[in-house]
Design an enzyme around this catalytic site. Structure first.
Site, PDB file in Angstrom:
ATOM      1  N   HIS A 247      16.245  19.410  37.453  1.00  0.00           N
ATOM      2  CA  HIS A 247      15.877  19.000  36.077  1.00  0.00           C
ATOM      3  C   HIS A 247      16.556  17.687  35.591  1.00  0.00           C
ATOM      4  O   HIS A 247      15.831  16.932  34.923  1.00  0.00           O
ATOM      5  CB  HIS A 247      16.200  20.121  35.099  1.00  0.00           C
ATOM      6  CG  HIS A 247      15.350  21.248  35.234  1.00  0.00           C
ATOM      7  ND1 HIS A 247      14.880  21.879  34.103  1.00  0.00           N
ATOM      8  CD2 HIS A 247      14.492  21.849  36.138  1.00  0.00           C
ATOM      9  CE1 HIS A 247      13.859  22.867  34.521  1.00  0.00           C
ATOM     10  NE2 HIS A 247      13.709  22.765  35.829  1.00  0.00           N
TER      11      HIS A 247
ATOM     12  N   ARG B 136      18.763  24.107  40.535  1.00  0.00           N
ATOM     13  CA  ARG B 136      17.736  23.691  39.415  1.00  0.00           C
ATOM     14  C   ARG B 136      18.354  22.599  38.366  1.00  0.00           C
ATOM     15  O   ARG B 136      17.532  22.012  37.966  1.00  0.00           O
ATOM     16  CB  ARG B 136      17.474  25.090  38.838  1.00  0.00           C
ATOM     17  CG  ARG B 136      16.553  24.942  37.618  1.00  0.00           C
ATOM     18  CD  ARG B 136      15.798  26.359  37.440  1.00  0.00           C
ATOM     19  NE  ARG B 136      14.814  26.199  36.324  1.00  0.00           N
ATOM     20  CZ  ARG B 136      14.680  26.566  34.953  1.00  0.00           C
ATOM     21  NH1 ARG B 136      15.934  27.258  34.788  1.00  0.00           N
ATOM     22  NH2 ARG B 136      13.741  26.628  34.487  1.00  0.00           N
TER      23      ARG B 136
ATOM     24  N   HIS C  31      13.100  27.385  45.826  1.00  0.00           N
ATOM     25  CA  HIS C  31      12.475  28.642  45.219  1.00  0.00           C
ATOM     26  C   HIS C  31      13.156  29.932  46.348  1.00  0.00           C
ATOM     27  O   HIS C  31      12.702  30.912  46.075  1.00  0.00           O
ATOM     28  CB  HIS C  31      11.212  28.594  44.738  1.00  0.00           C
ATOM     29  CG  HIS C  31      11.187  28.114  43.518  1.00  0.00           C
ATOM     30  ND1 HIS C  31       9.986  27.771  42.917  1.00  0.00           N
ATOM     31  CD2 HIS C  31      11.965  27.478  42.760  1.00  0.00           C
ATOM     32  CE1 HIS C  31      10.005  27.229  41.641  1.00  0.00           C
ATOM     33  NE2 HIS C  31      11.365  26.873  41.560  1.00  0.00           N
TER      34      HIS C  31
ATOM     35  N   ASP D  30      17.021  29.840  53.130  1.00  0.00           N
ATOM     36  CA  ASP D  30      16.372  29.618  54.404  1.00  0.00           C
ATOM     37  C   ASP D  30      14.808  29.542  54.260  1.00  0.00           C
ATOM     38  O   ASP D  30      14.536  29.198  53.109  1.00  0.00           O
ATOM     39  CB  ASP D  30      16.325  31.160  55.258  1.00  0.00           C
ATOM     40  CG  ASP D  30      15.925  32.299  54.388  1.00  0.00           C
ATOM     41  OD1 ASP D  30      15.346  32.096  53.374  1.00  0.00           O
ATOM     42  OD2 ASP D  30      16.197  33.432  54.818  1.00  0.00           O
TER      43      ASP D  30
ATOM     44  N   ASN E 187      14.184  23.762  29.995  1.00  0.00           N
ATOM     45  CA  ASN E 187      15.486  23.366  30.461  1.00  0.00           C
ATOM     46  C   ASN E 187      16.558  24.695  29.983  1.00  0.00           C
ATOM     47  O   ASN E 187      17.561  24.827  30.191  1.00  0.00           O
ATOM     48  CB  ASN E 187      16.046  22.130  29.938  1.00  0.00           C
ATOM     49  CG  ASN E 187      15.526  20.979  30.926  1.00  0.00           C
ATOM     50  OD1 ASN E 187      14.817  21.289  31.945  1.00  0.00           O
ATOM     51  ND2 ASN E 187      15.435  19.746  30.181  1.00  0.00           N
TER      52      ASN E 187
HETATM   53  C1  HEM Z   1       8.018  21.201  40.308  1.00  0.00           C
HETATM   54  C2  HEM Z   1       7.512  22.387  40.040  1.00  0.00           C
HETATM   55  C3  HEM Z   1       8.569  23.260  39.710  1.00  0.00           C
HETATM   56  C4  HEM Z   1       8.263  24.467  38.843  1.00  0.00           C
HETATM   57  C5  HEM Z   1       7.149  24.445  37.888  1.00  0.00           C
HETATM   58  C6  HEM Z   1       9.429  25.128  38.752  1.00  0.00           C
HETATM   59  C7  HEM Z   1       9.466  26.102  37.983  1.00  0.00           C
HETATM   60  C8  HEM Z   1      10.594  27.068  37.674  1.00  0.00           C
HETATM   61  C9  HEM Z   1      10.590  28.109  36.894  1.00  0.00           C
HETATM   62  C10 HEM Z   1       9.647  28.596  35.917  1.00  0.00           C
HETATM   63  C11 HEM Z   1      11.794  28.966  37.305  1.00  0.00           C
HETATM   64  C12 HEM Z   1      12.328  30.191  36.569  1.00  0.00           C
HETATM   65  C13 HEM Z   1      13.248  29.830  35.409  1.00  0.00           C
HETATM   66  C14 HEM Z   1      13.954  31.143  34.943  1.00  0.00           C
HETATM   67  O1  HEM Z   1      13.063  31.907  34.475  1.00  0.00           O
HETATM   68  O2  HEM Z   1      15.096  30.957  34.200  1.00  0.00           O
HETATM   69  C15 HEM Z   1      12.394  28.267  38.327  1.00  0.00           C
HETATM   70  C16 HEM Z   1      13.778  28.465  38.887  1.00  0.00           C
HETATM   71  C17 HEM Z   1      14.442  27.814  39.607  1.00  0.00           C
HETATM   72  N1  HEM Z   1      13.886  26.416  40.328  1.00  0.00           N
HETATM   73 FE1  HEM Z   1      12.096  25.564  40.055  1.00  0.00          FE
HETATM   74  N2  HEM Z   1      10.539  24.669  39.580  1.00  0.00           N
HETATM   75  C18 HEM Z   1       9.724  23.644  40.214  1.00  0.00           C
HETATM   76  C19 HEM Z   1      10.531  22.685  41.283  1.00  0.00           C
HETATM   77  C20 HEM Z   1      11.864  22.944  41.667  1.00  0.00           C
HETATM   78  C21 HEM Z   1      12.595  22.233  42.533  1.00  0.00           C
HETATM   79  C22 HEM Z   1      12.128  20.879  42.967  1.00  0.00           C
HETATM   80  C23 HEM Z   1      13.804  22.888  42.739  1.00  0.00           C
HETATM   81  C24 HEM Z   1      15.110  22.354  43.282  1.00  0.00           C
HETATM   82  C25 HEM Z   1      15.239  21.243  44.242  1.00  0.00           C
HETATM   83  C26 HEM Z   1      13.819  24.102  41.976  1.00  0.00           C
HETATM   84  C27 HEM Z   1      14.732  25.137  41.957  1.00  0.00           C
HETATM   85  C28 HEM Z   1      14.851  26.420  41.091  1.00  0.00           C
HETATM   86  C29 HEM Z   1      15.830  27.249  41.506  1.00  0.00           C
HETATM   87  C30 HEM Z   1      16.960  27.159  42.530  1.00  0.00           C
HETATM   88  C31 HEM Z   1      15.554  28.137  40.394  1.00  0.00           C
HETATM   89  C32 HEM Z   1      16.107  29.493  40.258  1.00  0.00           C
HETATM   90  C33 HEM Z   1      17.145  29.157  38.988  1.00  0.00           C
HETATM   91  C34 HEM Z   1      17.940  30.297  38.739  1.00  0.00           C
HETATM   92  O3  HEM Z   1      18.237  31.370  39.499  1.00  0.00           O
HETATM   93  O4  HEM Z   1      18.807  30.093  37.589  1.00  0.00           O
HETATM   94  N3  HEM Z   1      12.794  24.029  41.177  1.00  0.00           N
HETATM   95  N4  HEM Z   1      11.640  27.268  38.540  1.00  0.00           N
HETATM   96  C1  LIG Z   2      12.680  38.891  55.932  1.00  0.00           C
HETATM   97  O1  LIG Z   2      13.638  37.986  56.574  1.00  0.00           O
HETATM   98  C2  LIG Z   2      14.057  38.489  57.851  1.00  0.00           C
HETATM   99  C3  LIG Z   2      15.441  37.613  58.177  1.00  0.00           C
HETATM  100  O2  LIG Z   2      15.210  36.512  58.046  1.00  0.00           O
HETATM  101  C4  LIG Z   2      13.028  38.238  58.889  1.00  0.00           C
HETATM  102  O3  LIG Z   2      13.676  38.537  60.021  1.00  0.00           O
HETATM  103  C5  LIG Z   2      11.866  38.984  58.378  1.00  0.00           C
HETATM  104  O4  LIG Z   2      10.631  38.816  59.357  1.00  0.00           O
HETATM  105  C6  LIG Z   2      11.469  38.829  57.119  1.00  0.00           C
HETATM  106  N1  LIG Z   2      10.237  39.752  56.569  1.00  0.00           N
HETATM  107  C7  LIG Z   2       9.083  39.392  56.162  1.00  0.00           C
HETATM  108  C8  LIG Z   2       8.272  40.556  55.593  1.00  0.00           C
HETATM  109  O5  LIG Z   2       8.837  38.166  56.191  1.00  0.00           O
END
Ligand code: HEM
Ligand SMILES: *[C@@H]1O[C@H](CO)[C@@H](O)[C@H](O)[C@H]1NC(C)=O
Ligand SMILES: *[C@@H]1O[C@H](CO)[C@@H](O)[C@H](O)[C@H]1NC(C)=O
Ligand SMILES: *[C@@H]1O[C@H](CO)[C@@H](O)[C@H](O)[C@H]1NC(C)=O
Ligand SMILES: CC(=O)N[C@H]1CO[C@H](CO)[C@@H](O)[C@@H]1O
Length: 312
Positions: free
Chosen positions: A62, A58, A186, A239, A90
């Site tokens: 950003h 993330r 995500h 995955d 952010n």
């Molecule tokens: C463009 C549209 C996107 C939107 C609107 C969006 C929005 C969000 C929001 C709202 C969260 C939750 C943040 C929180 O509650 O702390 C989130 C988490 C996250 N986003 Fe996105 N996102 C976008 C694209 C991306 C992209 C392109 C990536 C990476 C390549 C990404 C990676 C992540 C990851 C890994 C999380 C989890 C963060 C954590 O666990 O701290 N997102 N995103």
């Molecule tokens: C959840 O992930 C497992 C492991 O990759 C996969 O075998 C299983 O089909 C998934 N379950 C659903 C409901 O998609």
């Protein structure tokens, strides 16, 4: 062979890893242990907290979507001058301390050599691998930016439509497929309940009723803002299960669910849900391209000594 084709062919022979103005192994003589150091610190951190992968992905996104991949996201606010970090989108970005730790060790090993922007890109790659994702070469040679202001932050929000979001990606030179691929990040990480309150409050019939029931209960704690997994099946694994989840109505963010519903993106989602290997391959190309957005190179910017402050 036509002369032009021959020329292009020769160029690829001479610069096999050139990508834009960055290249794989940029530090191989100036700081040979740079990539090893980054990997070791990321590994240590991941072993204590598997959610580091999400934090770094993330942060990388950003950073790159605001003024390019120049580590402008790492700059701390000053009195009367807020940096990018201060933007609402952010505020919940994590992982700043990990970057600081990597930087400290790198400054000991090779002072003023490895940019904070490259550290983010390399650490992201290493953390993706640790979570079960694909490995890939990261072109390096980025320089750190000299500007970070809160007003520059215009990221799509969780309620943005797919077409609005696509506009944002297109403005950075990315395609629809690359957008759907990158949102596959995500597959790891959390969202705060405050980002999905609207969705739970309305009768959004696109959400699996069982998931809704659980989330309403989990998020409904007075005065708290709990976390929920973005991928409800394999929450810590990098995955393609995220795509299967959203096809089952188990997207948590509105934008994630809409990826599976909107006719613009649905086809790509279905393809990735079926073919995890293809997702891994496409992800490598897309994340390398993300890391190339508006980079500073050569004499531009600087190599920060402390990732949180401009050199002076
Ligand atoms: C463009 C549209 C996107 C939107 C609107 C969006 C929005 C969000 C929001 C709202 C969260 C939750 C943040 C929180 O509650 O702390 C989130 C988490 C996250 N986003 Fe996105 N996102 C976008 C694209 C991306 C992209 C392109 C990536 C990476 C390549 C990404 C990676 C992540 C990851 C890994 C999380 C989890 C963060 C954590 O666990 O701290 N997102 N995103
Ligand atoms: C959840 O992930 C497992 C492991 O990759 C996969 O075998 C299983 O089909 C998934 N379950 C659903 C409901 O998609
Ligand atoms: C402060 O303001 C200037 C613009 O006047 C900007 O270039 C700089 O990056 C800003 N941010 C911080 C945190 O100093
Ligand atoms: C949601 O639907 C239920 C039953 O269909 C209804 O009783 C309730 O008032 C609706 N809530 C909202 C916010 O529309
Ligand atoms: C999704 C989100 O919270 N976006 C906000 C990001 O920060 C800017 C600047 O503070 C806001 O205008 C956005 O609404």
């Amino acid at each position: 062979m036509k002369p032009t084709i021959l020329l292009i062919f020769l160029m690829f022979l001479l610069f096999p890893f050139a990508f834009g103005d960055l290249k794989v192994g940029f530090y191989s003589s100036s700081c040979p242990r740079a990539e090893l150091i980054v990997r070791q610190v990321v590994e240590r951190s991941f072993n204590q907290d598997r959610s580091m992968t999400a934090a770094l992905l993330r942060m990388h996104f950003h950073d790159c979507f605001v003024r390019g991949c120049d580590a402008s996201i790492l700059i701390d606010s000053k009195k009367g001058n807020e940096s990018e970090k201060a933007a609402r989108a952010n505020l919940t970005v994590r992982g700043y301390n990990l970057i600081d730790e990597i930087k400290r060790i790198l400054e000991n090993a090779c002072p003023s050599t490895v940019s904070c922007a490259d550290i983010i890109s390399l650490a992201t790659r290493d953390s993706v691998v640790l979570a079960g994702g694909p490995s890939y070469n990261v072109p390096t040679g980025r320089r750190d930016g000299l500007v970070s202001t809160v007003n520059d932050v215009h990221l799509p929000g969780p309620e943005s439509s797919i077409s609005q979001t696509l506009q944002a990606f297109k403005s950075k030179g990315m395609t629809l497929e690359e957008m759907v691929t990158l949102l596959g990040a995500h597959t790891v990480g959390f969202a705060h309940c405050s980002f999905i309150g609207k969705r739970l409050g309305s009768n959004d019939s696109s959400m699996d009723p069982n998931l809704r029931k659980r989330l309403v209960q989990w998020c409904g704690v007075e005065g708290k803002d709990p976390l929920v997994f973005l991928d409800q099946n394999t929450s810590f694994v990098f995955d393609h299960q995220f795509y299967n989840q959203i096809l089952l109505g188990r997207g948590v963010l509105t934008i994630d669910q809409n990826l599976a519903l909107d006719s613009i993106s649905k086809g790509v989602v279905t393809g990735f849900a079926r073919n995890g290997e293809n997702f891994r391959e496409r992800f490598v190309d897309a994340v390398v391209k993300l890391g190339n957005v508006d980079v500073l190179v050569g004499n531009q910017g600087e190599i920060r000594k402390n990732c949180r402050v401009f050199n002076s």
